[in-house]
Design a protein around this motif. Structure first.
Motif, PDB file in Angstrom:
ATOM      1  N   VAL A  92      12.081  12.775  20.185  1.00  0.00           N
ATOM      2  CA  VAL A  92      11.606  12.164  21.338  1.00  0.00           C
ATOM      3  C   VAL A  92      11.325  10.768  21.211  1.00  0.00           C
ATOM      4  CG1 VAL A  92       9.943  12.497  23.234  1.00  0.00           C
ATOM      5  CG2 VAL A  92      10.740  14.412  21.969  1.00  0.00           C
ATOM      6  N   MET A  93      11.865   9.821  21.799  1.00  0.00           N
ATOM      7  CA  MET A  93      11.826   8.398  21.692  1.00  0.00           C
ATOM      8  C   MET A  93      10.505   7.937  22.457  1.00  0.00           C
ATOM      9  SD  MET A  93      14.080   7.790  19.542  1.00  0.00           S
ATOM     10  CE  MET A  93      14.621   6.034  19.584  1.00  0.00           C
ATOM     11  N   PRO A  94      10.151   6.863  22.108  1.00  0.00           N
ATOM     12  CA  PRO A  94       9.084   6.159  22.907  1.00  0.00           C
ATOM     13  C   PRO A  94       9.121   6.159  24.225  1.00  0.00           C
ATOM     14  CG  PRO A  94       9.677   4.756  21.007  1.00  0.00           C
ATOM     15  CD  PRO A  94      10.637   5.867  20.893  1.00  0.00           C
ATOM     16  N   GLY A  95       8.199   6.439  25.030  1.00  0.00           N
ATOM     17  CA  GLY A  95       8.160   6.524  26.546  1.00  0.00           C
ATOM     18  C   GLY A  95       8.852   7.818  27.020  1.00  0.00           C
ATOM     19  N   GLU A  96       9.351   8.436  26.405  1.00  0.00           N
ATOM     20  CA  GLU A  96      10.444   9.638  26.806  1.00  0.00           C
ATOM     21  C   GLU A  96       9.321  10.968  26.967  1.00  0.00           C
ATOM     22  OE1 GLU A  96      14.758   9.510  25.273  1.00  0.00           O
ATOM     23  OE2 GLU A  96      13.369  10.453  24.036  1.00  0.00           O
ATOM     24  N   THR A  97       9.779  11.560  27.848  1.00  0.00           N
ATOM     25  CA  THR A  97       9.156  13.122  27.819  1.00  0.00           C
ATOM     26  C   THR A  97      10.085  14.087  27.946  1.00  0.00           C
ATOM     27  OG1 THR A  97       9.064  13.223  30.411  1.00  0.00           O
ATOM     28  CG2 THR A  97       7.250  12.561  29.219  1.00  0.00           C
TER      29      THR A  97
ATOM     30  N   PRO B 275       3.573  29.562  21.752  1.00  0.00           N
ATOM     31  CA  PRO B 275       4.067  31.009  21.741  1.00  0.00           C
ATOM     32  C   PRO B 275       4.923  31.608  23.018  1.00  0.00           C
ATOM     33  CG  PRO B 275       1.624  30.765  21.437  1.00  0.00           C
ATOM     34  CD  PRO B 275       2.118  29.403  21.822  1.00  0.00           C
ATOM     35  N   ASN B 276       5.159  32.745  22.949  1.00  0.00           N
ATOM     36  CA  ASN B 276       5.982  33.326  23.828  1.00  0.00           C
ATOM     37  C   ASN B 276       5.472  33.170  25.261  1.00  0.00           C
ATOM     38  OD1 ASN B 276       6.949  35.503  25.723  1.00  0.00           O
ATOM     39  ND2 ASN B 276       6.984  36.933  23.999  1.00  0.00           N
ATOM     40  N   TRP B 277       6.160  32.513  26.217  1.00  0.00           N
ATOM     41  CA  TRP B 277       6.164  32.478  27.618  1.00  0.00           C
ATOM     42  C   TRP B 277       4.885  31.469  27.767  1.00  0.00           C
ATOM     43  CZ3 TRP B 277       9.872  33.235  30.498  1.00  0.00           C
ATOM     44  CH2 TRP B 277       9.875  33.346  31.896  1.00  0.00           C
ATOM     45  N   ASN B 278       4.482  30.511  26.933  1.00  0.00           N
ATOM     46  CA  ASN B 278       3.457  29.444  27.132  1.00  0.00           C
ATOM     47  C   ASN B 278       4.371  28.244  27.699  1.00  0.00           C
ATOM     48  OD1 ASN B 278       0.818  29.720  25.111  1.00  0.00           O
ATOM     49  ND2 ASN B 278       1.872  31.340  26.186  1.00  0.00           N
ATOM     50  N   TRP B 279       4.128  27.690  28.905  1.00  0.00           N
ATOM     51  CA  TRP B 279       4.482  26.374  29.210  1.00  0.00           C
ATOM     52  C   TRP B 279       4.373  25.456  28.149  1.00  0.00           C
ATOM     53  CZ3 TRP B 279       7.288  27.082  33.236  1.00  0.00           C
ATOM     54  CH2 TRP B 279       6.889  27.981  34.366  1.00  0.00           C
ATOM     55  N   HIS B 280       5.518  24.532  28.177  1.00  0.00           N
ATOM     56  CA  HIS B 280       5.163  23.279  27.176  1.00  0.00           C
ATOM     57  C   HIS B 280       6.117  22.537  27.585  1.00  0.00           C
ATOM     58  CE1 HIS B 280       8.460  26.301  25.529  1.00  0.00           C
ATOM     59  NE2 HIS B 280       8.822  25.205  24.988  1.00  0.00           N
ATOM     60  N   ASP B 281       5.531  21.055  27.308  1.00  0.00           N
ATOM     61  CA  ASP B 281       6.614  19.872  27.649  1.00  0.00           C
ATOM     62  C   ASP B 281       5.925  18.766  26.472  1.00  0.00           C
ATOM     63  OD1 ASP B 281       4.319  20.117  29.876  1.00  0.00           O
ATOM     64  OD2 ASP B 281       4.284  18.034  29.092  1.00  0.00           O
ATOM     65  N   HIS B 282       6.964  17.988  26.089  1.00  0.00           N
ATOM     66  CA  HIS B 282       6.495  17.042  25.048  1.00  0.00           C
ATOM     67  C   HIS B 282       6.556  15.450  25.426  1.00  0.00           C
ATOM     68  CE1 HIS B 282       7.795  20.488  22.486  1.00  0.00           C
ATOM     69  NE2 HIS B 282       9.017  20.418  22.960  1.00  0.00           N
ATOM     70  N   GLY B 283       5.710  14.822  25.173  1.00  0.00           N
ATOM     71  CA  GLY B 283       5.720  13.419  25.430  1.00  0.00           C
ATOM     72  C   GLY B 283       5.371  12.452  24.194  1.00  0.00           C
ATOM     73  N   ASN B 284       5.910  11.283  24.509  1.00  0.00           N
ATOM     74  CA  ASN B 284       5.752  10.176  23.200  1.00  0.00           C
ATOM     75  C   ASN B 284       5.490   9.074  24.113  1.00  0.00           C
ATOM     76  OD1 ASN B 284       5.955   8.400  21.269  1.00  0.00           O
ATOM     77  ND2 ASN B 284       8.188   8.688  20.628  1.00  0.00           N
ATOM     78  N   ASP B 285       3.862   8.845  23.780  1.00  0.00           N
ATOM     79  CA  ASP B 285       3.470   7.719  24.435  1.00  0.00           C
ATOM     80  C   ASP B 285       3.056   6.620  23.266  1.00  0.00           C
ATOM     81  OD1 ASP B 285       1.708   9.093  23.121  1.00  0.00           O
ATOM     82  OD2 ASP B 285       0.217   9.726  24.832  1.00  0.00           O
ATOM     83  N   THR B 286       3.856   6.716  22.231  1.00  0.00           N
ATOM     84  CA  THR B 286       3.640   5.505  21.221  1.00  0.00           C
ATOM     85  C   THR B 286       4.900   4.792  21.146  1.00  0.00           C
ATOM     86  OG1 THR B 286       4.793   6.903  19.395  1.00  0.00           O
ATOM     87  CG2 THR B 286       2.332   7.365  19.794  1.00  0.00           C
ATOM     88  N   ASP B 287       4.948   3.916  20.324  1.00  0.00           N
ATOM     89  CA  ASP B 287       5.931   2.821  20.149  1.00  0.00           C
ATOM     90  C   ASP B 287       6.957   3.169  19.091  1.00  0.00           C
ATOM     91  OD1 ASP B 287       4.695   2.040  18.029  1.00  0.00           O
ATOM     92  OD2 ASP B 287       3.947   0.113  18.688  1.00  0.00           O
ATOM     93  N   SER B 288       6.966   4.242  18.550  1.00  0.00           N
ATOM     94  CA  SER B 288       8.046   4.723  17.446  1.00  0.00           C
ATOM     95  C   SER B 288       8.421   6.168  17.740  1.00  0.00           C
ATOM     96  CB  SER B 288       7.295   4.880  16.152  1.00  0.00           C
ATOM     97  OG  SER B 288       5.944   4.930  16.005  1.00  0.00           O
ATOM     98  N   PRO B 289       9.763   6.570  17.129  1.00  0.00           N
ATOM     99  CA  PRO B 289      10.223   7.819  17.335  1.00  0.00           C
ATOM    100  C   PRO B 289       9.393   9.052  16.826  1.00  0.00           C
ATOM    101  CG  PRO B 289      11.741   6.315  16.345  1.00  0.00           C
ATOM    102  CD  PRO B 289      10.566   5.741  16.465  1.00  0.00           C
TER     103      PRO B 289
END
Ligand code: GTQ
Ligand code: FE2
Length: 358
Positions: free
Chosen positions: A100-105, A145-159
């Motif tokens: 996940v690159m800087p600024g991406e979700t 875990p199984n059936w837990n909502w998840h999203d990832h975010g990169n709020d830094t300036d490195s990958p």
């Protein structure tokens, strides 16, 4: 007296009979019996090593070419060369490298396969798990875990780059895969930051006002500083396991059980010059070298690992670990399907009769 019978049927008569049986969707067991009821398992998966030095540039290239708007998850799957393109790293486990690159979700979703993340490279960033925003620093283990909502975010300036571990091959085999996108890109944060760690991270001090009966660990975040402290503190004081050195399990703090009902996670320290004895077990394992370099002999084959490499040990194959350095410790993170085999009374372990492979 009972006795074995024999018959005079010729090959030709038998073949005609076997062909006829196909009309009824049946087949003789006795011609394939030995393929089914083998004396012991022989995995089609091969011992294999994926090099960080080779994969990292490919992950960076993927990030140039494909955005997170186009890829639900930007993951390089580690496919076992013995499994003919099956989406699997061992027979039952899947591993991939996610970037996940800087600024991406990476947008929010949930699915029945359980996932773990072991952080390889980052200066921060997070995964939100059912409303709990979990920070991700190198060496941290994060559970979804199984059936837990998840999203990832990169709020830094490195990958951010991490190792994903999922029980996808197992859940697919059981025909129990469900997937659902969240209606928004990002789910709301409903808890104090890193709430599961606040609630369960003290390990031996757990909330007394309620009981937890979930089948997975309620702790979503096992930070590296605590892991490291536990390993470094214990290593000088004990021999540890003859097969794994000083090995610790990431446990469910409420009952001491594995992280997930389908996957267990471990971290182990091999002291300078330490070499372990060989054993095998029906469970398969995927390893990631956190620090140090050495090799693991799997089914007679030497897999030499450097920091951040990934390698797999198929089920029922002998393996032993060697820390090649005389001065530095080596640390391996790993995950295993042992909890599945354990709960089905299929977990067997055997020490190598000679201690080591030849
Ligand atoms: O990050 O949610 O490697 O859903 C495979 C499936 C990662 C994820 C994977 C996934 C994810
Ligand atoms: Fe996912």
């Amino acid at each position: 007296m009972l006795s074995h019978s024999s018959s005079e049927a010729t090959e030709a008569v038998l073949q005609t009979f076997y062909d006829k049986l196909e009309d009824f969707s049946v087949a003789p067991l006795w011609t394939v019996q030995e393929d089914v009821l083998v004396s012991e398992p022989k995995s089609k998966a091969l011992p294999h090593l994926w090099r960080w030095s080779e994969l990292r540039p490919q992950a960076m290239r993927a990030a140039e070419l494909v955005g997170t708007a186009d890829a639900e998850r930007r993951v390089l799957m580690m496919l076992n060369p013995g499994l003919d393109g099956r989406i699997a790293t061992t027979n039952s486990l899947f591993s991939g490298l996610q970037i996940v690159m800087p600024g991406e979700t990476a947008r929010a979703h949930r699915h029945t396969p359980a996932a773990l993340r072991f952080m390889v490279d980052s200066k921060g960033g997070y995964t939100t798990v059912d409303g709990d925003k979990v920070p991700m620093l190198p060496g941290d283990l994060i559970l979804t875990p199984n059936w837990n909502w998840h999203d990832h975010g990169n709020d830094t300036d490195s990958p951010m780059i991490w190792l994903d571990g999922l029980d996808i091959p197992l859940v697919r085999m059981l025909e129990s895969v469900f997937f659902e996108p969240y209606p928004e890109d990002v789910q709301p944060i409903t808890q104090a930051k890193d709430f599961s760690f606040l609630k369960y991270g003290a390990g031996s001090l757990t909330p007394a006002w309620q009981t937890s009966d979930s089948s997975h660990s309620p702790l979503m975040h096992y930070p590296w500083d605590k892991t490291c402290e536990a390993l470094q503190g214990l290593a000088p004081a004990t021999e540890g396991s003859p097969f794994d050195g000083v090995v610790l399990e990431y446990t469910n703090p409420t009952n001491g059980g594995p992280a997930f009902p389908t996957m267990g996670c471990h971290v182990q320290l091999l002291r300078p010059g330490e070499s372990t004895k060989a054993h095998r077990h029906t469970s398969s394992t995927i390893y990631h070298s956190v620090e140090g370099s050495g090799h693991t002999i799997v089914d007679g084959q030497k897999l030499s690992w450097e920091p951040k490499d990934v390698f797999c040990v198929p089920g029922w194959t002998y393996h032993e670990h060697i820390n090649a350095s005389d001065t530095e410790s080596a640390v391996l993170f790993s995950f295993t399907d042992a909890p599945v085999l354990q709960s089905l009374s299929l977990l067997r372990e055997q020490a190598h009769p000679d201690g080591h492979q030849s």
